[in-house]
Scaffold this motif. Structure first.
Motif, PDB file in Angstrom:
ATOM      1  N   ILE A  15      28.803  47.736  -5.106  1.00  0.00           N
ATOM      2  CA  ILE A  15      28.254  48.675  -6.083  1.00  0.00           C
ATOM      3  C   ILE A  15      29.236  49.828  -6.243  1.00  0.00           C
ATOM      4  O   ILE A  15      29.536  50.545  -5.284  1.00  0.00           O
ATOM      5  CB  ILE A  15      26.877  49.194  -5.640  1.00  0.00           C
ATOM      6  N   ASP A  23      22.027  57.515 -10.180  1.00  0.00           N
ATOM      7  CA  ASP A  23      21.831  56.121 -10.579  1.00  0.00           C
ATOM      8  C   ASP A  23      22.165  55.177  -9.428  1.00  0.00           C
ATOM      9  O   ASP A  23      21.486  54.156  -9.226  1.00  0.00           O
ATOM     10  CB  ASP A  23      22.697  55.783 -11.786  1.00  0.00           C
ATOM     11  N   THR A  24      23.208  55.497  -8.684  1.00  0.00           N
ATOM     12  CA  THR A  24      23.596  54.649  -7.562  1.00  0.00           C
ATOM     13  C   THR A  24      22.491  54.594  -6.514  1.00  0.00           C
ATOM     14  O   THR A  24      22.196  53.522  -5.962  1.00  0.00           O
ATOM     15  CB  THR A  24      24.902  55.163  -6.931  1.00  0.00           C
ATOM     16  N   CYS A  27      19.732  52.362  -7.810  1.00  0.00           N
ATOM     17  CA  CYS A  27      20.160  50.966  -7.745  1.00  0.00           C
ATOM     18  C   CYS A  27      20.030  50.421  -6.326  1.00  0.00           C
ATOM     19  O   CYS A  27      19.451  49.351  -6.100  1.00  0.00           O
ATOM     20  CB  CYS A  27      21.603  50.854  -8.231  1.00  0.00           C
ATOM     21  N   ASN A  98      26.062  50.234 -10.928  1.00  0.00           N
ATOM     22  CA  ASN A  98      25.198  51.214 -10.282  1.00  0.00           C
ATOM     23  C   ASN A  98      24.061  51.692 -11.177  1.00  0.00           C
ATOM     24  O   ASN A  98      23.160  52.390 -10.707  1.00  0.00           O
ATOM     25  CB  ASN A  98      26.019  52.417  -9.807  1.00  0.00           C
ATOM     26  N   ASP A  99      24.071  51.315 -12.463  1.00  0.00           N
ATOM     27  CA  ASP A  99      22.964  51.672 -13.353  1.00  0.00           C
ATOM     28  C   ASP A  99      22.023  50.485 -13.591  1.00  0.00           C
ATOM     29  O   ASP A  99      21.330  50.418 -14.604  1.00  0.00           O
ATOM     30  CB  ASP A  99      23.486  52.217 -14.684  1.00  0.00           C
ATOM     31  N   ILE A 101      18.777  48.166 -12.087  1.00  0.00           N
ATOM     32  CA  ILE A 101      17.624  48.110 -11.194  1.00  0.00           C
ATOM     33  C   ILE A 101      17.235  46.645 -11.058  1.00  0.00           C
ATOM     34  O   ILE A 101      17.032  45.949 -12.063  1.00  0.00           O
ATOM     35  CB  ILE A 101      16.431  48.922 -11.745  1.00  0.00           C
ATOM     36  N   THR A 102      17.125  46.170  -9.829  1.00  0.00           N
ATOM     37  CA  THR A 102      16.883  44.749  -9.590  1.00  0.00           C
ATOM     38  C   THR A 102      15.412  44.442  -9.386  1.00  0.00           C
ATOM     39  O   THR A 102      14.667  45.255  -8.851  1.00  0.00           O
ATOM     40  CB  THR A 102      17.661  44.277  -8.354  1.00  0.00           C
ATOM     41  N   HIS A 224      18.992  47.160 -17.027  1.00  0.00           N
ATOM     42  CA  HIS A 224      20.283  47.840 -17.075  1.00  0.00           C
ATOM     43  C   HIS A 224      20.188  49.079 -17.945  1.00  0.00           C
ATOM     44  O   HIS A 224      19.846  48.992 -19.119  1.00  0.00           O
ATOM     45  CB  HIS A 224      21.335  46.868 -17.639  1.00  0.00           C
TER      46      HIS A 224
END
Length: 303
Positions: A15, A23-24, A27, A98-99, A101-102, A224
């Motif tokens: 990442i 944002d990191t 993430c 890093n922007d 989200i999973t 994203h």
């Protein structure tokens, strides 16, 4: 780690952060909630000028942190993380913007597909819009080698229309790419000539040239936000998008395709120069693509 006496392949997330710790953090927090049991996180800071290093080290002391010491761009920064993951004998590597989200199950779904399809070189999930999580941003893309134009697949469709599909494409976006570490031995690292945009396009193309497939597995999903770090610098996105299409075609198109592309490029540059007040800048972008010049090199302290 083992499950039913079968070893679970290790996955290293890489990442990349640049002046965007918030944002990191979001993430990585989403990654920490995934249901896959054998993963590590490598945070690569691309020589941020804010307090990113302090913030991220304090927030995630249990993850690996690397300071590049120079702004290496998307490819260069990620390659630092890839080299460490390879040195630590990771089975698979997942590059994650890093922007992003999973979803908790996204990695398990991608891994289930990868381990049963050894002909696949790289796989990505369906990528959906952050503000409209049910709307698809991308399920991969195709390249027109006569014009250099890219067709993003299923952009702006509802995710129900693609859910469950396995889509073969020319490349999956660099926001999320999963691959077996052996790919680095066979194909090499992400090309660093671009700084921003088209590097993952060429890398996926090189993977296909080795006989592997590039796949979007729409069973898996991430969302994203898009270009938060890029938008910090005015004109950066436009410049590299137009500069790098020329660089990409110069490096990857065949002679017949270039005979079509260069006249198309000239006509486009003239057209923009006529209809736009500042349209002549596009001719400059294209010239920099032909010569490899980078006007942001000093401003961004690019190595």
């Amino acid at each position: 780690m083992e499950n039913n006496n079968k070893p679970i392949p290790s996955v290293y997330f890489v990442i990349l952060n640049y002046n965007n710790p918030n944002d990191t953090i979001a993430c990585i927090e989403s990654v920490e909630k995934i249901n896959y049991m054998n993963f590590k996180v490598i945070i690569v800071d691309n020589f941020s000028k804010d307090n990113s290093e302090t913030v991220l080290k304090q927030r995630f002391p249990h993850h690996i942190f690397i300071q590049t010491g120079a702004n290496l761009g998307y490819a260069g920064g990620n390659n630092v993380g890839l080299k460490l993951a390879k040195a630590e004998n990771a089975d698979y590597i997942c590059i994650l913007n890093n922007d992003v989200i999973t979803n908790p199950d996204f990695l398990q779904k991608l891994m289930d597909y990868m381990v049963t399809h050894p002909n696949v070189g790289v796989v990505g999930p369906r990528v959906c819009e952050f503000n409209e999580p049910e709307i698809v941003q991308s399920t991969g893309a195709m390249i027109d080698f006569n014009t250099g134009r890219v067709k993003v697949l299923n952009n702006r469709v509802h995710e129900d229309k693609v859910s469950g599909e396995i889509i073969s494409c020319d490349y999956v976006g660099g926001a999320c790419m999963l691959f077996h570490t052996k790919i680095l031995d066979e194909v090499g690292y992400i090309p660093e000539d671009y700084f921003l945009f088209y590097e993952e396009t060429e890398w996926c193309l090189n993977i296909k040239k080795k006989g592997y497939e590039v796949i979007c597995n729409c069973n898996a999903k991430v969302i994203h936000k898009g270009s938060a770090s890029i938008n910090q610098v005015s004109g950066l996105s436009e410049y590299f998008m137009y500069r790098n299409v020329v660089l990409f075609m110069k490096r990857n198109a065949n002679l017949k395709q270039l005979f079509i592309f260069y006249p198309y490029l000239f006509i486009y540059a003239v057209y923009r120069g006529v209809i736009k007040k500042d349209g002549l800048k596009f001719a400059k972008y294209f010239y920099h693509g032909l010569t490899g010049k980078n006007k942001f090199k000093e401003k961004l302290q690019i190595k």
